[in-house]
Design a protein around this motif. Sequence first.
Motif, short mmCIF file in Angstrom:
data_model
loop_
_atom_site.label_atom_id
_atom_site.label_comp_id
_atom_site.label_asym_id
_atom_site.label_seq_id
_atom_site.Cartn_x
_atom_site.Cartn_y
_atom_site.Cartn_z
N ASN A 103 0.82 -1.04 -0.06
CA ASN A 103 0.22 -0.25 -0.13
C ASN A 103 1.58 1.18 -0.34
N GLU A 124 -5.52 3.64 -7.63
CA GLU A 124 -4.91 3.84 -6.47
C GLU A 124 -4.63 5.44 -5.57
N ASP A 181 -8.06 -10.76 -5.37
CA ASP A 181 -8.93 -9.33 -5.29
C ASP A 181 -10.54 -9.34 -5.38
N LEU A 209 -9.59 -10.14 4.37
CA LEU A 209 -8.96 -8.74 4.55
C LEU A 209 -8.47 -8.61 5.85
N PRO A 210 -7.74 -7.75 5.99
CA PRO A 210 -6.90 -7.14 6.95
C PRO A 210 -7.48 -6.33 7.83
N ASN A 211 -7.09 -6.66 9.25
CA ASN A 211 -7.76 -6.56 10.84
C ASN A 211 -8.08 -4.62 10.06
N TYR A 212 -7.45 -4.43 9.76
CA TYR A 212 -6.91 -2.96 9.39
C TYR A 212 -7.34 -1.98 8.72
N ASP A 213 -8.47 -2.53 7.76
CA ASP A 213 -8.88 -2.72 6.34
C ASP A 213 -10.12 -2.03 6.45
N ASP A 214 -10.49 -0.20 7.01
CA ASP A 214 -11.91 0.16 6.87
C ASP A 214 -12.77 -0.61 6.14
N TRP A 215 -13.08 -1.39 5.61
CA TRP A 215 -13.87 -2.48 5.14
C TRP A 215 -13.96 -3.39 6.39
N ALA A 216 -12.89 -4.19 6.64
CA ALA A 216 -12.94 -4.74 7.91
C ALA A 216 -13.94 -4.60 8.79
N THR A 217 -13.96 -2.68 9.72
CA THR A 217 -14.54 -2.13 10.35
C THR A 217 -16.10 -2.50 9.69
#
Length: 468
Positions: free
Chosen positions: A278, A312, A404, A439-447
């Motif tokens: 990223n 991106e 993806d 999804l990684p935990n820090y991804d906004d979509w994960a929240t």
Amino acid sequence: MDTVTVDTRVILYRAQRALAQGEYEEAVVFLESAHSSASSTQQADLKLHLAGVYALYRERGLDGALLCLSEAVQASPVVVQTPLYQALAWQLAACQGETLSRVRQGVAKALQSAQPLAQFHAASALVITGGFRRATRVLQTLTGLPEHLEWRRWSLLAEAHAKHGDWEKARDFYAKSVHLCRGTDVQGEFLSLAEALLHLSLSSEALTILKTLQLNDDLLSDDLRVRKSYLQGLTAVMLGQPTTALDYFLSAYTLATQSNQVPFDLLFQLARAFAACNQFEQAARTYEQALEKATHDLRPFVLHSYGVTLAEIHQFVRARGILESAISEARYPHRDAARADLAEVYIQLNDLVNAHALATQALSGTESAAACLCLGKIALEYFHTDEAVSWFERAISDAHEGDDVWIAAHVLLADTLAQDQFSTPQRIHDYAQKALRYLPNYDDWATILRSYVAKAEQHFGGSARLLN
């Protein structure tokens, strides 16, 4: 009349024994020390063999080899008629970019000779210029080579098969060259073996070899250290370790810049590693460097990745132009993927007409999953929710689990269905949970998805029932 004062056979024997042990400087000393007391004919012969030593290093030995050939001709002009001279001359020409057709004609006499040294260097010229079939036929039956060229015969066979895309045979032949090689040259052969293993997706075996070389890092030349770090980076990529890969590629890049010789492959992989971590600004700058060194055939690959990276960082206008350039290359094998990516850019530019046209074109090609994802997003822009859901579901069926597109389709399905007042909580829960696996935990979509899961479970009365 020349007076013969040295026995060149003894000199050559001593030089070849030194070469067999990897003692190249000692071999050069043997060949040069006898020059002053030799006849003109012998001087020419010794210079030819010395040119052969330099030629083993190709571009790095080019200047020394060319000088030796010139000195051989000065000592005895008739030497230009010998098969060994002609083989060496065309090998050096190949290193300087000569075409295969001219090299094939030039080495014909050497290949037909009964001189193993001449045949070896002629085959080397063919390998360098891509003459796969003729080179392998010669090398497979070639006998009578000195020890230091016997392992190189296997290495040349491996290189020829690698260039032809036959990595299984390349691996087998590199394994033989590793077994026979002596001295520090074995480090380079180990790296070539590791590269072949990576092409066969045998990352664990490649890692074992690279770890062994790590113990002898101080023995490696700078160019081999660059190559080793580069291969370690590729191994990390295959093992799903993007941060580790970036570290290795950066290490290789730092070493390569010291000699101002950063190869294209390293720049391209470094840019991809930045993007995977990223770090898109750095990735874009590195893709620009890679473009400067890319050949015509490789340019569309770089342009495609560069365009996606620009998107991106929301440079959509630039991304549009770059991706259009990639698509304009008729021989680029991933044009449909580039069309789908360009359709995404057009969506961001609110040009839904062109976005739909490109996505439809990609749908009929090789990128149906990415195209379905785009068409679903376009349908959402027109508030055609049911159509969007259908496209996203088709994207999932056409994609590979965990890639993806597969993840994005699950995310968008969960989000789209959630807007309908959670009328289908089981489906929302299922799509969200599957996306969260990747999804990684820090991804906004994960929240966001975790909140959907919690709300869906409230609709279940606190107990989740996953769909099969």
